[in-house]
Design an enzyme around this catalytic site. Structure first.
Site, PDB file in Angstrom:
ATOM      1  N   CYS A 134       0.725  -1.022   0.246  1.00  0.00           N
ATOM      2  CA  CYS A 134      -0.106  -0.072  -0.044  1.00  0.00           C
ATOM      3  C   CYS A 134       1.233   1.137  -0.188  1.00  0.00           C
ATOM      4  O   CYS A 134       1.859   2.087   0.884  1.00  0.00           O
ATOM      5  CB  CYS A 134      -0.861  -0.097   1.135  1.00  0.00           C
ATOM      6  N   CYS A 137       0.082   3.851   2.218  1.00  0.00           N
ATOM      7  CA  CYS A 137       0.028   3.945   3.708  1.00  0.00           C
ATOM      8  C   CYS A 137       1.548   4.105   4.004  1.00  0.00           C
ATOM      9  O   CYS A 137       1.633   4.642   5.211  1.00  0.00           O
ATOM     10  CB  CYS A 137      -0.438   2.594   4.332  1.00  0.00           C
ATOM     11  N   ASP A 138       2.691   4.152   2.902  1.00  0.00           N
ATOM     12  CA  ASP A 138       3.712   3.579   3.364  1.00  0.00           C
ATOM     13  C   ASP A 138       4.630   4.361   2.989  1.00  0.00           C
ATOM     14  O   ASP A 138       6.086   4.201   3.597  1.00  0.00           O
ATOM     15  CB  ASP A 138       4.368   2.017   3.321  1.00  0.00           C
TER      16      ASP A 138
END
Ligand code: NDP
Length: 315
Positions: A134, A137-138
């Site tokens: 993701c 997300c990261d």
């Protein structure tokens, strides 16, 4: 036989938010936590984009907070997998993996989706330590670093573009020399000077090390499929973007599901085609797929279920 007002299948942000709202509405709630209690966030490390946590929070810790908050209002977790739902009777009859049956007046499906992974050696080991599924997300953790995106679809192109906000270089590794992604997305990636392409190439292995007790991805072992030669490439991050699979096989033939496997909900609601069964979170969302949007849709499902129960009980 156990009976509950609402059975919630799945224990990610959608499932626990539905449990929180439903239990605070004084309804009996059982959450069936399934094979991955806490859902996809339990395999991430820092979560910095969940509002309310100024300094971020670890994924597993966040899910423990979700769980405790729902339990505080009476929701009960059962660490079981639902293997069958009989939707032809009222109440619904659910069967778990111990062949026990539970009845429920309403069902909220929050089974999520699973990011497809390569299954290559090192992938699980470095997941959350350089390997991610993701970018939203990261990506932030890879400022100034060199990362790879694996895949040739729209998600891979989109994630590669997104990652150039942070990373020094982004290399798309794709197993063919033709793309599944739409032309416009490929063109956008090609015109981005920070994106490089490695085509006809597959990741055979994720290689890393441990520094001061912390695991860290360092290389990708990549095979050129035409020459069959294998080379190591320095990599700080590897984003697997080869698609998601909604966890909805249990509902095939029961609920309306699209070609990919996402449950179809009606309008801006969590209503499925079966009255009394509601769907929320990534099981029905192919677009946003974020913890916060899943939580929001879990709230919607609880409110829809509560109102539906109220109406049907007084009909
Ligand atoms: P797709 O299924 O479209 O693409 C998956 C990609 O991963 C393909 O290139 C495929 O290769 C590759 N792949 C699959 N399995 C492996 C494997 N084991 N090893 C190596 N490579 C593999 O998934 P996406 O997530 O990209 O997209 C899903 C849907 O969401 C699509 O309909 C897409 O259009 C849509 N979407 C739209 C966006 C937008 O419009 N902004 C953004 C993101 C997604 P191969 O081609 O060789 O099969």
């Amino acid at each position: 036989m156990t009976h509950t007002d609402i059975a919630i299948i799945g224990s990610g942000p959608a499932g626990f938010t539905a449990a929180l709202y439903a239990s605070r509405a004084n309804l009996g709630v059982i959450i069936f936590e399934g094979t991955q209690p806490g859902g996809q966030l339990t395999i991430t490390t820092d979560v910095e984009n969940y509002p309310g946590f100024e300094h971020g929070i670890m994924g597993p810790e966040l899910m423990e907070v979700f769980r405790k908050q729902a339990h505080r209002f009476g929701a009960i977790s059962r660490y079981e997998l639902i293997t069958n739902i009989d939707a032809s009777t009222r109440p619904f009859v659910l069967t778990n993996d111990k062949a026990e049956t539970i009845t429920a007046d309403a069902v909220i499906v929050a089974t999520g989706a699973t990011a497809k992974l390569l299954g290559a050696p090192g992938e699980q080991e470095y997941m959350g330590f350089g390997v991610s599924a993701c970018a939203t997300c990261d990506g932030f953790f890879f400022r100034g670093l060199n990362v790879f995106v694996i895949g040739g679809g729209d998600t891979a192109m989109e994630e590669a573009n997104y990652l150039t906000r942070f990373a020094e270089t982004v290399t798309i590794v794709h197993r063919r020399d033709d793309f599944r992604a739409s032309k416009i997305m490929v063109e956008r990636a090609k015109s981005n000077p920070r994106i490089k392409f490695m085509l006809n190439a597959v990741v055979d292995e994720y290689v890393g090390t441990t520094i001061n007790g912390m695991k860290k991805l360092t290389h990708l072992r990549i095979r050129d499929v035409q020459s069959n030669t294998v080379s190591d490439y320095a990599a700080d991050g590897a984003f697997v973007a080869i698609g998601h699979q909604p966890n909805t096989s249990l509902f095939s033939g029961m609920l309306d599901i699209d070609d990919v496997g996402y449950i179809i909900t009606q309008g801006k609601s969590s209503y499925t085609n079966v009255p009394g069964i509601f769907a929320c979170g990534d099981a029905q969302d192919s677009v946003y797929r974020q913890a916060i949007t899943a939580a929001g849709s879990g709230c919607m499902a609880a409110i829809d279920a509560e109102r539906w129960l109220e109406e049907t009980r007084h009909a």
